[in-house]
Write a protein that holds these residues in place. Structure first.
Motif, mmCIF file in Angstrom:
data_model
loop_
_atom_site.group_PDB
_atom_site.id
_atom_site.type_symbol
_atom_site.label_atom_id
_atom_site.label_comp_id
_atom_site.label_asym_id
_atom_site.label_seq_id
_atom_site.Cartn_x
_atom_site.Cartn_y
_atom_site.Cartn_z
ATOM 1 N N ASP A 1 0.810 -1.220 0.000
ATOM 2 C CA ASP A 1 0.000 0.000 0.000
ATOM 3 C C ASP A 1 0.843 1.270 0.000
ATOM 4 O O ASP A 1 0.417 2.292 -0.530
ATOM 5 C CB ASP A 1 -1.000 -0.008 1.164
ATOM 6 N N LYS A 2 2.037 1.188 0.560
ATOM 7 C CA LYS A 2 2.892 2.392 0.593
ATOM 8 C C LYS A 2 3.563 2.638 -0.757
ATOM 9 O O LYS A 2 4.184 3.662 -0.979
ATOM 10 C CB LYS A 2 3.942 2.260 1.696
ATOM 11 N N LYS A 3 3.461 1.665 -1.646
ATOM 12 C CA LYS A 3 4.098 1.814 -2.958
ATOM 13 C C LYS A 3 3.048 1.939 -4.064
ATOM 14 O O LYS A 3 3.340 1.706 -5.235
ATOM 15 C CB LYS A 3 5.006 0.620 -3.232
ATOM 16 N N ALA A 4 1.836 2.298 -3.669
ATOM 17 C CA ALA A 4 0.721 2.333 -4.625
ATOM 18 C C ALA A 4 1.008 3.182 -5.860
ATOM 19 O O ALA A 4 0.616 2.832 -6.971
ATOM 20 C CB ALA A 4 -0.533 2.837 -3.927
ATOM 21 N N ASN A 5 1.704 4.285 -5.664
ATOM 22 C CA ASN A 5 1.923 5.196 -6.796
ATOM 23 C C ASN A 5 3.251 4.978 -7.522
ATOM 24 O O ASN A 5 3.592 5.710 -8.435
ATOM 25 C CB ASN A 5 1.819 6.644 -6.327
ATOM 26 N N LYS A 6 3.999 3.984 -7.057
ATOM 27 C CA LYS A 6 5.278 3.684 -7.717
ATOM 28 C C LYS A 6 5.029 2.901 -9.004
ATOM 29 O O LYS A 6 3.993 2.259 -9.165
ATOM 30 C CB LYS A 6 6.151 2.825 -6.791
ATOM 31 N N LEU A 7 6.034 2.931 -9.863
ATOM 32 C CA LEU A 7 5.970 2.082 -11.059
ATOM 33 C C LEU A 7 6.584 0.726 -10.724
ATOM 34 O O LEU A 7 7.456 0.640 -9.842
ATOM 35 C CB LEU A 7 6.741 2.732 -12.208
#
Lengths: 245, 334
Positions: A136-142
């Motif tokens: 969830d903390k990497k939701a906006n990562k590619l």
């Protein structure tokens, strides 16, 4: 006894003169955790591809939830509740981690009819699924910014997002460290406890033994054993296939 | 920005552009502007299939030509109707013909869209270079058919004589310019809508990994057909006003290599993952080509395109939009 969720009946597949699958039978009951093992080239991935529609079986039938799905395309099988993860992670590289999860929600869950997910509902479901795999903390990562284990988790989360009845996890732990393997096994067991039937294909025997309620062994395109894990690994034919006669 | 507001912004920009040209420019501005806008539509159309779905189409000229020749066909029918003896049928036809150009644009788009659908069915099981070659072959097949179709002029070509002026707009080129502005608005709005929709996600998954897309429930073949129809229809629409722009239509000009090259180069230079990319690429390359035509030579056009394409492939493979996104990402990290 109720009908199995998946009934693989005499499925065969050839590549030219090479027999990849030779009349394989496999029944998987609802809620079961099945381990599928075999040496390299034994036909495990070919069987998965035939079940999921990536390859077409030349003989036999694949019956899923009581219906023959031989003629269905892969996406139609996914819509029916048959999802898979890939041996090598295949994330959508141009989409963020959350968007990767959004795709099956839009194309499978919303395609099934019933309640359509929109706007904030979609976002909430994405977050819920990403929390399940601790991404969830990497939701906006590619995806390119993820580690190997995170990539594996994303692969599983994307398959789970399709709300499958049956999930086939194809070597989800290859190349991972011991603790990462334990992490993925625990995740798969949690998914099973949520009601998802799982077939796990794996080479890491500790993971297979921890996970599986039943173990199926393929060798040279044939099923040579099917039963309780403790009994199957003592089977002489299985031992011979793995260690040499 | 919400779609209605986006359309209002487009209309405002288009109106300002038209009024500026009309106030400060002369007819040349409209001629040159028309070409640049035509490339904006072509690049946007190409990008729907090539950029969003990752299927490189080398047959842009074929779809463009279908639009152009559908206009030539209906114009020729109209001319023949005028020469017919009076009768019930001809009096009905006299009411229908000549067909107004905006309707011809719709016809051109519809025919090209249909050919796009057929092309999709025949070629979309091919991937990569095989698909690209198939689309190139399609353009050659269409060109051969047109060259041998006497009714629309065949290899000799066909004249279309537009009126000198049109009420409200004045010179005919200004009317065509406005029509092309409308097509730009339609094309950009469609591309932006697709990009932000379920369809856009589906296209992106096809571009990234078709097998994984199918496994996620994406009906890839259906989506690719939608992309070929939309892309083909937009290209056909862009081509349908071309005979009125040139006044003389012949296969050599309509099937010119520059259409295929520019349709690919402009989105590649601007950036293929967003609707803005083809717009930037088309304005940049289109304007440079127009400047080169009047200052150096018209033959320098493709040289400029080629050199810029090579430069961008090496320095910025994701185009100007990609460069911008990378710069923003670096800035937010630092």
């Amino acid at each position: 006894m109720s009908a199995p969720l998946l009934h693989v009946d005499q499925v065969g597949k050839r590549f030219g003169g090479f027999v990849a699958l030779d009349s394989v039978n496999l029944d998987v009951a609802e809620g079961e955790r099945v381990g599928l093992i075999g040496p390299n080239g034994s036909g495990k991935s070919t069987l998965v591809n035939c079940i999921c529609g990536t390859l077409r079986n030349e003989t036999g039938d694949v019956i899923f939830a009581g219906q023959n799905i031989n003629t269905l395309n892969t996406h139609e099988r996914t819509h029916r509740g048959l999802a898979r993860s890939f041996q090598l992670p295949r994330p959508f590289m141009s989409l963020s981690v959350a968007e990767n999860i959004r795709v099956p929600l839009l194309y499978t869950v919303n395609a099934r009819g019933g309640h359509h997910l929109h706007g904030s509902e979609l976002d909430d479901r994405c977050v819920e699924l990403l929390k399940l795999v601790a991404l969830d903390k990497k939701a906006n990562k590619l995806p390119r910014d993820l580690t190997q284990v995170e990539m594996r988790k994303l692969e599983l989360a994307r398959a789970v997002a399709a709300e499958p009845k049956l999930l086939i996890a194809d070597e989800s732990m290859a190349g991972l460290s011991h603790s990462e393997v334990e992490d993925i096994v625990a995740l798969l067991i949690r998914l099973n406890q949520r009601g998802i039937t799982i077939i796990m294909i794996e080479h890491i025997m500790s993971a297979v033994m921890t996970f599986s309620q039943r173990l199926v062994v393929l060798v040279s395109g044939k099923k040579i054993a099917d039963g309780k894990p403790d009994e199957v690994i003592k089977d002489q034919e299985v031992v011979g296939a793995y260690l040499g006669q | 920005m919400r779609t209605p507001l986006f359309i209002i912004c487009e209309v405002v920009v288009a109106t300002v552009l038209y009024l500026l040209f009309r106030h400060y420019g002369n007819d040349y501005f409209f001629f040159a502007g028309y070409t640049v806008l035509q490339f904006v539509v072509m690049a946007t159309a190409w990008n729907i299939l090539g950029g969003y779905c990752g299927y490189v189409n080398f047959g842009s000229a074929g779809f463009f030509a279908i639009g152009a020749y559908s206009s030539v066909f209906f114009y020729t029918v109209g001319q023949n109707v005028q020469d017919m003896d009076p009768g019930f049928l001809t009096s009905v036809l006299h009411v229908i013909f000549p067909i107004p150009v905006p309707i011809l644009i719709v016809f051109g788009g519809a025919f090209a869209g249909l050919v796009g659908l057929g092309t999709g069915y025949l070629t979309l099981r091919l991937r990569g270079v095989f698909f690209a070659i198939a689309t190139l072959a399609l353009a050659v097949v269409i060109e051969t058919l047109i060259v041998n179709w006497e009714y629309v002029g065949g290899s000799r070509g066909a004249y279309i004589i537009p009126p000198n002026t049109v009420p409200v707009f004045g010179p005919y080129i200004q009317y065509l310019f406005v029509l092309m502005l409308v097509m730009v608005i339609v094309g950009l709005t469609a591309a932006r809508l697709i990009e932000r929709s379920r369809l856009g996600y589906g296209f992106a998954t096809i571009r990234d990994d078709e097998l994984a897309a199918e496994a996620s429930g994406v009906p890839t073949l259906k989506l690719k057909l939608i992309a070929t129809v939309l892309s083909g229809a937009l290209m056909g629409m862009a081509g349908s006003t071309f005979p009125f722009y040139l006044g003389f239509t012949e296969p050599g000009s309509v099937f010119d290599l520059s259409y295929a090259v520019n349709s690919i180069a402009m989105p590649m230079i601007g950036g293929t993952t967003s609707w803005v990319g083809p717009l930037i690429g088309a304005i940049l390359l289109g304007t440079m080509q127009q400047v080169a035509t009047v200052t150096i030579s018209s033959v320098a056009n493709l040289l400029i395109v080629g050199l810029m394409l090579i430069g961008f492939v090496i320095v910025a493979p994701n185009g100007i939009v990609g460069l911008w996104q990378d710069w923003i990402a670096k800035r937010s990290k630092s």
